[in-house]
Design a protein around this motif. Structure first.
Motif, PDB file in Angstrom:
ATOM      1  N   PRO A  23       0.790  -1.244  -0.219  1.00 36.91           N
ATOM      2  CA  PRO A  23      -0.003   0.095   0.138  1.00 36.91           C
ATOM      3  C   PRO A  23       0.929   1.328  -0.017  1.00 36.91           C
ATOM      4  N   VAL A  24       1.980   1.350   0.824  1.00 42.08           N
ATOM      5  CA  VAL A  24       2.756   2.363   0.584  1.00 42.08           C
ATOM      6  C   VAL A  24       3.301   2.613  -0.742  1.00 42.08           C
ATOM      7  N   LEU A  25       3.841   1.601  -1.426  1.00 43.26           N
ATOM      8  CA  LEU A  25       4.254   1.907  -2.674  1.00 43.26           C
ATOM      9  C   LEU A  25       3.190   2.408  -3.533  1.00 43.26           C
ATOM     10  N   LEU A  26       1.834   1.964  -3.495  1.00 37.38           N
ATOM     11  CA  LEU A  26       0.934   2.407  -4.452  1.00 37.38           C
ATOM     12  C   LEU A  26       0.600   3.658  -4.049  1.00 37.38           C
ATOM     13  N   GLY A  27       0.647   4.147  -2.802  1.00 33.24           N
ATOM     14  CA  GLY A  27       0.466   5.532  -2.412  1.00 33.24           C
ATOM     15  C   GLY A  27       1.655   6.683  -3.081  1.00 33.24           C
ATOM     16  N   LEU A  28       2.824   6.045  -3.020  1.00 35.89           N
ATOM     17  CA  LEU A  28       3.933   6.740  -3.367  1.00 35.89           C
ATOM     18  C   LEU A  28       4.010   6.911  -5.129  1.00 35.89           C
ATOM     19  N   LEU A  29       3.373   5.909  -5.697  1.00 36.51           N
ATOM     20  CA  LEU A  29       3.245   5.937  -7.157  1.00 36.51           C
ATOM     21  C   LEU A  29       2.294   6.967  -7.532  1.00 36.51           C
ATOM     22  N   ALA A  30       1.071   6.939  -6.648  1.00 33.70           N
ATOM     23  CA  ALA A  30       0.173   8.081  -7.012  1.00 33.70           C
ATOM     24  C   ALA A  30       0.761   9.357  -6.795  1.00 33.70           C
ATOM     25  N   VAL A  31       1.530   9.657  -5.847  1.00 36.63           N
ATOM     26  CA  VAL A  31       2.265  11.019  -5.590  1.00 36.63           C
ATOM     27  C   VAL A  31       3.355  11.142  -6.631  1.00 36.63           C
ATOM     28  N   VAL A  32       3.844  10.171  -7.308  1.00 34.84           N
ATOM     29  CA  VAL A  32       4.836  10.391  -8.520  1.00 34.84           C
ATOM     30  C   VAL A  32       3.917  10.957  -9.668  1.00 34.84           C
ATOM     31  N   LEU A  46       1.005  12.339  -9.720  1.00 34.79           N
ATOM     32  CA  LEU A  46       0.378  13.560  -9.114  1.00 34.79           C
ATOM     33  C   LEU A  46       1.366  14.721  -9.517  1.00 34.79           C
ATOM     34  N   LEU A  47       2.867  14.229  -8.961  1.00 30.61           N
ATOM     35  CA  LEU A  47       3.694  15.566  -9.445  1.00 30.61           C
ATOM     36  C   LEU A  47       3.905  15.677 -10.649  1.00 30.61           C
ATOM     37  N   THR A  48       4.023  14.405 -11.493  1.00 33.86           N
ATOM     38  CA  THR A  48       4.412  14.618 -13.020  1.00 33.86           C
ATOM     39  C   THR A  48       3.450  15.552 -13.648  1.00 33.86           C
ATOM     40  N   TRP A  49       2.003  14.943 -13.243  1.00 33.68           N
ATOM     41  CA  TRP A  49       0.974  15.828 -13.999  1.00 33.68           C
ATOM     42  C   TRP A  49       1.129  17.347 -13.716  1.00 33.68           C
ATOM     43  N   GLY A  50       1.317  17.569 -12.371  1.00 34.76           N
ATOM     44  CA  GLY A  50       1.442  19.026 -11.986  1.00 34.76           C
ATOM     45  C   GLY A  50       2.654  19.871 -12.725  1.00 34.76           C
ATOM     46  N   SER A  51       3.722  19.253 -13.036  1.00 31.40           N
ATOM     47  CA  SER A  51       4.551  19.924 -13.547  1.00 31.40           C
ATOM     48  C   SER A  51       4.514  20.120 -15.187  1.00 31.40           C
ATOM     49  N   ILE A  52       3.652  19.033 -15.885  1.00 38.78           N
ATOM     50  CA  ILE A  52       3.346  19.237 -17.267  1.00 38.78           C
ATOM     51  C   ILE A  52       2.143  20.077 -17.653  1.00 38.78           C
ATOM     52  N   GLU A  53       1.207  20.197 -16.754  1.00 36.40           N
ATOM     53  CA  GLU A  53      -0.287  20.776 -16.816  1.00 36.40           C
ATOM     54  C   GLU A  53      -0.347  22.236 -16.245  1.00 36.40           C
ATOM     55  N   PHE A  81      10.962  13.792  -2.896  1.00 38.84           N
ATOM     56  CA  PHE A  81      10.329  13.395  -1.637  1.00 38.84           C
ATOM     57  C   PHE A  81       9.879  11.973  -1.769  1.00 38.84           C
ATOM     58  N   PRO A  82       9.299  11.508  -2.853  1.00 38.02           N
ATOM     59  CA  PRO A  82       8.777   9.989  -2.738  1.00 38.02           C
ATOM     60  C   PRO A  82      10.112   9.240  -2.844  1.00 38.02           C
ATOM     61  N   VAL A  83      11.151   9.570  -3.601  1.00 42.48           N
ATOM     62  CA  VAL A  83      12.515   8.764  -3.595  1.00 42.48           C
ATOM     63  C   VAL A  83      12.822   8.652  -2.112  1.00 42.48           C
ATOM     64  N   LEU A  84      13.140   9.789  -1.241  1.00 41.62           N
ATOM     65  CA  LEU A  84      13.578   9.557   0.201  1.00 41.62           C
ATOM     66  C   LEU A  84      12.625   8.834   0.872  1.00 41.62           C
ATOM     67  N   ILE A  85      11.384   9.110   0.962  1.00 42.09           N
ATOM     68  CA  ILE A  85      10.298   8.120   1.747  1.00 42.09           C
ATOM     69  C   ILE A  85      10.090   6.736   1.376  1.00 42.09           C
TER      70      ILE A  85
END
Length: 399
Positions: free
Chosen positions: A37-46, A48-55, A67-71
Motif C-alpha cells: 500500500p505504501v508503494l501504491l501511495g507513492l506511485l500516486a504521488v509520483v 500527481l507531481l508529474t501531472w502538475g509539472s506538465i499541466e 520526496f517520494p524517493v526519500l520516503i
C-alpha cells in the motif's frame, strides 16, 4: 549521556492497539504485504507531481520527486524501492517529452538518479536486518543501552558509595568497554569491568555478544570460577582477531572483605585511607580467549572505612607520548585527590575523573570507583583528624 525522549506509556498503548499503529508495526518490521500500500501511495504521488509539472506552469518542478524517493528509501524493501525508482525514471522521461518549454534539465535528472542510488546504498543495513524506518536505529540504541548499567553497582549499599563512567572513543555511543554486575545467590556485590579488543563501534558487536553471556556467568558462577568460565566461553567462540581483558571484584559489604581477579587487564588499585596512598593489586592471569583452562588467582583484602577500589580500562592511562607507568600514576593521583575531597562519592565523580585524566582520549574509557564511606571528619577524634591533615599536607608537598 543524555537520555532519549520517550512517549507517554498510555499514548503508546493506544497507538499500538489502533489499526494504524498495527499497520505501522508491520511496516517497520519489514512485512512485504504492508509495503505494497505504501508503494501504491507513492506511485500516486509520483503521478500527481508529474501531472502538475506538465499541466500547471510554475507549480511543480520535477525536482519535487525527491520526496517520494526519500520516503520510499526509508519505508520500502529493495524490490519495492526499485519499482518506485523505475516509475520515477519513467516520470522524468514523460515530463521531458511533454512539458514545455524546457522539459527536464539534465542536472535535475542526474540529481534524482544519484539520490536514488545513494538511498539504495545507505538503506542496505536496514534491508539486511529486515527493518524499516527508524526501527533499525531504535534497535541499535536499545542494544547500546545494554552496555550501560542503569545504576552504578554498589551505590545502593548502605555505608558505601560508588560512581562509574563509560565513555566511548570519538564520542560514539557504542563502546568496547562494558561494566556488568549481579545480585546472585552468593551474598555480596559482584562486578566485572571488561575491555573487548578494538574500540568504539568496531568492538561493539563483540561487546554486545559478550555482555549478555558474561552477565549470565556472573549470576551463575561463584567468584573464584567466573573468569575461568568466561575465558573458556571466549576461547570457544574462536574469534580470529578477538580477545578481551577483564577485572572482576567480589565484595562483602558487611565486613569490607574483597577479592579481585584479573584476566590480562590493567591492575585494579586499592586506596588506603589511613595511609593516604594507593596499593596496586597485581595478581592475575592471561586475557580471556587466548588459552583454554586457565586459572585466575585472587588478590584479597579488607576495605576499612574510607578505603576504596578503583577499576579502569586502558583508555584512561595509555597515551602515545608517555609511558604506561606515568599514565597510571596520573590517574591514581587524580583519583586520590578526588577521594580526599569527597567523603561520600558524588554520582558524577567518575565522569569528572575521566574529564580530568583523559578528556580527549582516542580509546574507550571506563572506570568504577567503589568506596566504603568513612566517618564524617567532625565525628573523628582530634588526633585522627590531625593525622589525616598531616598526611594530606605531606602528600601535597611530595607532588
Amino acid at each position: 549521556m543524555p537520555s532519549l525522549p520517550t512517549v507517554h506509556p498510555r499514548l503508546a498503548a493506544h497507538w499500538s492497539a489502533s489499526r494504524l499503529g498495527r499497520f505501522s508495526d508491520r511496516l517497520l518490521d519489514g512485512d512485504p504485504a504492508a509495503g505494497q500500500p505504501v508503494l501504491l501511495g507513492l506511485l500516486a504521488v509520483v503521478g500527481l507531481l508529474t501531472w502538475g509539472s506538465i499541466e500547471v506552469p510554475n507549480w511543480d518542478p520535477p525536482s519535487s520527486l525527491v520526496f517520494p524517493v526519500l520516503i520510499g528509501g526509508v519505508l520500502l524493501g529493495q524490490v519495492l524501492q526499485l519499482l518506485l525508482y523505475a516509475s520515477v525514471l519513467a516520470a522524468l522521461v514523460v515530463d521531458g517529452f511533454l512539458r514545455e518549454p524546457f522539459g527536464v534539465t539534465p542536472g535535475t535528472a542526474v540529481v534524482l538518479i544519484l539520490l536514488a542510488a545513494t538511498v539504495l546504498f545507505t538503506s542496505r543495513v536496514r534491508l539486511r536486518l529486515g527493518l524499516r524506518g527508524h526501527r533499525a536505529e531504535t534497535l541499535l540504541l536499545e542494544l547500546s543501552d545494554r552496555l550501560q548499567p542503569a545504576v552504578t553497582p554498589g551505590s545502593e549499599l548502605a555505608g558505601w558509595s560508588a560512581a562509574h563512567a563509560l565513555v566511548p572513543a570519538g564520542g560514539a555511543r557504542f563502546s568496547g568497554d562494558f561494566l556488568i554486575s549481579c545480585a546472585p545467590e552468593y551474598p555480596g556485590l559482584h562486578v566485572a569491568l571488561v575491555d573487548v579488543s578494538g574500540k568504539g563501534s568496531r568492538a561493539a558487536g563483540r561487546a554486545l555478544q559478550l555482555s549478555g553471556a558474561l552477565r549470565a556467568l556472573l549470576d551463575a558462577m561463584p567468584p573464584d570460577g567466573f573468569l575461568e568460565a568466561a575465558n573458556d566461553h571466549v576461547f570457544l567462540r574462536g574469534w580470529d582477531e578477538g580477545f578481551a581483558t577483564a577485572v572482576h571484584a567480589s565484595l562483602d559489604p558487611d565486613t569490607g572483605r574483597f577479592e579481585v581477579y584479573n584476566a590480562g587487564h590493567h591492575p585494579a588499585a586499592r586506596w588506603r585511607d589511613r595511609d593516604q596512598r594507593w596499593e596496586r593489586l597485581e595478581e592475575g592471569g592471561p586475557a580471556l580467549g587466548l588459552l583454554a583452562g586457565e586459572r585466575y588467582a585472587a588478590c584479597e583484602g579488607v576495605l576499612e572505612p574510607g578505603d576504596a577500589l578503583l577499576l579502569f580500562t586502558d583508555g584512561l592511562v595509555e597515551r602515545p607520548d608517555e609511558s604506561l607507568e606515568a599514565g597510571t600514576g596520573r590517574l591514581l593521583e587524580a583519583a586520590g585527590s578526588l577521594l580526599r575531597d569527597e567523603w561520600v562519592l558524588a554520582p558524577d565523580a567518575a565522569a569528572r575523573l575521566v574529564r580530568t585524566v583523559a578528556p580527549h582520549g582516542g580509546d574507550d574509557r571506563a572506570v568504577l570507583l567503589l568506596r566504603r564511606d568513612p566517618p564524617h571528619p567532625l565525628a573523628q577524634p582530634p588526633a585522627a583528624r590531625r593525622d589525616r591533615e598531616v598526611l594530606g599536607l605531606a602528600d601535597a608537598a611530595v607532588r
